[in-house]
Motif scaffolding. Structure first.
Motif, PDB file in Angstrom:
ATOM      1  N   THR A 102      64.032  96.537 151.660  1.00 40.87           N
ATOM      2  CA  THR A 102      63.086  96.773 150.568  1.00 40.87           C
ATOM      3  C   THR A 102      63.608  96.185 149.270  1.00 40.87           C
ATOM      4  N   ALA A 103      64.900  96.385 149.014  1.00 37.84           N
ATOM      5  CA  ALA A 103      65.512  95.850 147.795  1.00 37.84           C
ATOM      6  C   ALA A 103      65.458  94.330 147.770  1.00 37.84           C
ATOM      7  N   MET A 104      65.727  93.689 148.895  1.00 37.79           N
ATOM      8  CA  MET A 104      65.755  92.229 148.932  1.00 37.79           C
ATOM      9  C   MET A 104      64.367  91.632 148.734  1.00 37.79           C
ATOM     10  N   ILE A 105      63.342  92.263 149.307  1.00 33.40           N
ATOM     11  CA  ILE A 105      61.975  91.765 149.120  1.00 33.40           C
ATOM     12  C   ILE A 105      61.578  91.879 147.651  1.00 33.40           C
ATOM     13  N   GLY A 106      61.871  93.031 147.049  1.00 33.26           N
ATOM     14  CA  GLY A 106      61.533  93.229 145.641  1.00 33.26           C
ATOM     15  C   GLY A 106      62.311  92.304 144.725  1.00 33.26           C
ATOM     16  N   GLY A 107      63.602  92.110 144.998  1.00 29.12           N
ATOM     17  CA  GLY A 107      64.415  91.218 144.177  1.00 29.12           C
ATOM     18  C   GLY A 107      63.930  89.783 144.238  1.00 29.12           C
ATOM     19  N   ALA A 108      63.517  89.342 145.427  1.00 25.24           N
ATOM     20  CA  ALA A 108      62.969  87.989 145.579  1.00 25.24           C
ATOM     21  C   ALA A 108      61.695  87.821 144.748  1.00 25.24           C
ATOM     22  N   GLY A 109      60.821  88.816 144.814  1.00 26.51           N
ATOM     23  CA  GLY A 109      59.575  88.748 144.051  1.00 26.51           C
ATOM     24  C   GLY A 109      59.816  88.748 142.551  1.00 26.51           C
TER      25      GLY A 109
END
Length: 266
Positions: A102-109
């Motif tokens: 979840t953190a990685m998806i949000g950080g990418a966005g």
């Protein structure tokens, strides 16, 4: 203001409203499953670690497409993060991997979104209209910072601060993010192929002002990475894990921030 400037003011203001309603409360939502401040600290590391790579990727991609495309892509990633939370949250307690994903998806966005925001501000307005544009962004974003925790508090209070309230909150923000994605693609900006070198950007020897800016940005980033998640969770625990009261306190803090800005400008 031009139509493009109005679109960007709307996007930035509503984005501020959405992140104020979801990001902070997403941390609390995930903490309810992990029950570990250490796990949330690692969550923050994964999220922020995605920024540099996706800032760079967005910059390279923007050399081939418009920055409005990278902005829309980033907003779509943030919508995907919330969709992932809604679909997979039952698995968070069983595997910390889903929390970190979840953190990685949000950080990418966020990497895509902030690179696009910062760059589009230079392209869609002129020097003559810059002050009015930035003033409008500041006014509406400040109002959104106050409104976001109040609206989130209202949603949570309607559901007695149960987990269902957080689910409804994320569903609302997900729908708004999808609408913002469509609006972002409507921003008309020129494609500006400007090849850049990461090595040149990281060189701090030749430009004193650039060196000071880079150092201050690093220090500001350290402050944010420590305070944004950990202080919020500590405050949440201190008030008995009451989501509604937490939202009211966030609104109070936002109001104090706006008042401080006013005093500083005076």
């Amino acid at each position: 203001m031009s139509s493009n400037e109005k679109r960007m003011v709307a996007i930035q203001s509503v984005f501020t409203l959405c992140t104020g309603m979801s990001t902070v409360f997403l941390n609390i939502f995930l903490y309810a499953y992990t029950k570990s401040i250490l796990s949330m600290a690692v969550y923050t590391i994964f999220r922020i670690a995605m920024y540099p790579a996706f800032f760079l990727l967005a910059g390279k991609l923007a050399n081939r497409v418009r920055y409005s495309v990278t902005l829309g892509t980033g907003l779509l990633m943030l919508a995907g993060q919330l969709l992932f939370v809604l679909l997979m949250h039952q698995n968070f307690a069983d595997s910390i991997f889903y929390v970190y994903l979840t953190a990685m998806i949000g950080g990418a966005g966020e990497g895509f979104v902030w690179l696009s925001f910062n760059t589009l501000q230079q392209f869609i307005t002129s020097k003559e209209r810059m002050f009015g544009y930035l003033s409008a962004c500041g006014i509406f974003s400040s109002a959104a910072n106050v409104a976001a925790p109040l609206l989130a508090t209202l949603v949570l209070a309607l559901f007695g601060n149960r987990m269902q309230g957080y689910i409804i909150l994320f569903e609302i923000v997900l729908a708004v993010f999808i609408g913002l994605t469509w609006l972002a693609f409507q921003v008309d900006c020129p494609q500006v192929p400007q090849p850049f070198s990461l090595r040149e950007c990281m060189c701090l020897k030749n430009d004193t002002a650039w060196r000071h800016m880079m150092i201050s940005t690093v220090l500001f980033g350290i402050r944010d990475s420590v305070l944004i998640v950990l202080s919020g969770i500590m405050l949440y625990n201190a008030i008995g894990q009451n989501g509604s009261l937490y939202g009211l306190l966030l609104a109070l803090f936002a109001g104090i921030t706006i008042f401080s800005y006013y005093i500083y400008r005076r």
